[in-house]
Enzyme design. Sequence first.
Site, PDB file in Angstrom:
ATOM      1  N   GLU A 197       0.835  -1.189   0.000  1.00 45.89           N
ATOM      2  CA  GLU A 197       0.000   0.000   0.000  1.00 45.89           C
ATOM      3  C   GLU A 197       0.879   1.251   0.000  1.00 45.89           C
ATOM      4  O   GLU A 197       1.993   1.239   0.503  1.00 45.89           O
ATOM      5  CB  GLU A 197      -0.895   0.008   1.252  1.00 45.89           C
ATOM      6  CG  GLU A 197      -1.680  -1.275   1.442  1.00 45.89           C
ATOM      7  CD  GLU A 197      -2.320  -1.419   2.822  1.00 45.89           C
ATOM      8  OE1 GLU A 197      -2.448  -0.399   3.536  1.00 45.89           O
ATOM      9  OE2 GLU A 197      -2.685  -2.557   3.180  1.00 45.89           O
ATOM     10  N   GLU A 309      -9.773   5.850   3.396  1.00 43.36           N
ATOM     11  CA  GLU A 309     -10.014   5.076   4.604  1.00 43.36           C
ATOM     12  C   GLU A 309      -9.867   6.006   5.798  1.00 43.36           C
ATOM     13  O   GLU A 309      -8.962   6.850   5.827  1.00 43.36           O
ATOM     14  CB  GLU A 309      -9.022   3.920   4.716  1.00 43.36           C
ATOM     15  CG  GLU A 309      -9.127   3.111   5.996  1.00 43.36           C
ATOM     16  CD  GLU A 309      -8.023   2.064   6.133  1.00 43.36           C
ATOM     17  OE1 GLU A 309      -7.986   1.391   7.185  1.00 43.36           O
ATOM     18  OE2 GLU A 309      -7.197   1.940   5.213  1.00 43.36           O
TER      19      GLU A 309
END
Length: 389
Positions: A197, A309
Site C-alpha cells: 500500500e 479510509e
Amino acid sequence: MSLAGNRNTNTIFGKKQKLEVQQQLKHINKPALKSIKSPDGDIIDCIDIYKQPAFDHPLLKNHTIQMRPSFYPEGFSFDESNDASSNSEPKFTQLWHLNGRCPEGTIPIRRTKEEDLLRAGSPANYGRKKYLTNPNPQDDEENIHEYAAYIEDGDRYYGMMAEMNVWNPHTQERSEFSISQFWIIAGTNGVDLNSIEAGTQVSESLYGDKNTRLFLFWTADAYHNTGCYNLMCPGFVQVSHQIAAGATVSPLSTYNGPQYSVNFYVRRDINGDGNWWLTIADRFDLGYWPSALFPLLSDTAEAVKWGGEVINLRKGGQHTTTQMGSGHFAEEGPNKASYFSNLNVIDGNKLLRAPWHTNTITPKPDCYNIQDYGDYFYYGGPGRNPNCP
C-alpha cells in the site's frame, strides 16, 4: 498504556522502559552521513543506501540491491517537469527539500524521536497498524475502519497506476487517521492476506502532527505480525535519494482552488527478481518491496483497490468528524471533491489496461461516498453530519 500517560515519561515509564526506548532508537536510526532540518520540525537523515533498515530483515540479510527495475509497462514515461533541475514548478515535493537534499548513494529517512515511540505505547508497536483492518467492511458493521473505495478483481495483476488528488483532511481524535491510498492484494482477511500500500495520510498518533504525509505500508499476514509504515521496520528497499517516506507533502489542494496530485506506479518486475517496484510522481523510482517478503504476492495479486479510509472511534457515541479526501462528498465534483484518475492495471496478460472488473465499497454512503466513471472517480465526505449521526 494510554496515550495520555505517554506525555509524562518520567513517571509512567520506569528505567527499564526508558532503556528499551533508547535501545530501539539506536536500532532504528542508522548513522547519518548528512542531516537536514525540515521546516515542519522533522529531521531527515541521509543514510548510506547499503546500511538502510531493510537489511535487518532476516530474509534480506544477503540481499543484493536492485538499483533500477528491468520492467516498465508499455506507455510508461518519465515526466521531466518533475526533475529538480527543471525550470518548471514541480508537481510533487516535500517540505524538507526547502532546506537541502540528500546526496546520491544515500536514502532520506525521517528520524524517529523518543516521543514517536512513546506515542506508540511501546517500541514493539511503533509503525504497526493500531487497529486491524477488514478489507470487506460491508461484512462488519462494527468495524472502526470506514472506506469509500473502488476495487478491480477477477484477474491476475502485475501492477497498477493511479493519479491521486492530495488534500489535508481534518482528523477529530489523535488516534484516528485519514488516508488516501491504493492496495495491491493477495489472499483473504485471515492470517494469509498479503498487501502492499501507499498514498498520503494524516495520522497524529503516528507522526505527532496533522500534516499530510507520504506513506508506504506492507503486510504478509493480514496486519498481525509483519509489516509496518514507511521504513519503521525492515522490509521496503529504497533506492531514491530524493523522496522520504513519512515526510510532509507539498503542495496541497484547496477547495474550489488549485488542485494537486501525485502519480503512483507499481509493477512486479517480471523480467527481474519479481520485486514490486514503486514509482512516484512520474519520475522517482522510490524502491521496491522484495518478493521474498510475501508468500502470496511473490507471484501475482488478486485485486487492486483505490480510495479513502478513516478510523471512526465513535467518541461519545457519535460518528467521527474525521474527513475523507477533501471532506466533501463525491457529487460536488471537480475542484471540490477529491479524486483518483488515470486508473490502470497490469493484467494477467501483462498488458496495461483500464479497470473493467470493478465494484465500489461504500458501507456508509451518508458519511463517505464515491462516484465512479470507469478510469476515474470522486470520493470522500465530512463524516458526521445530519444524515450520519
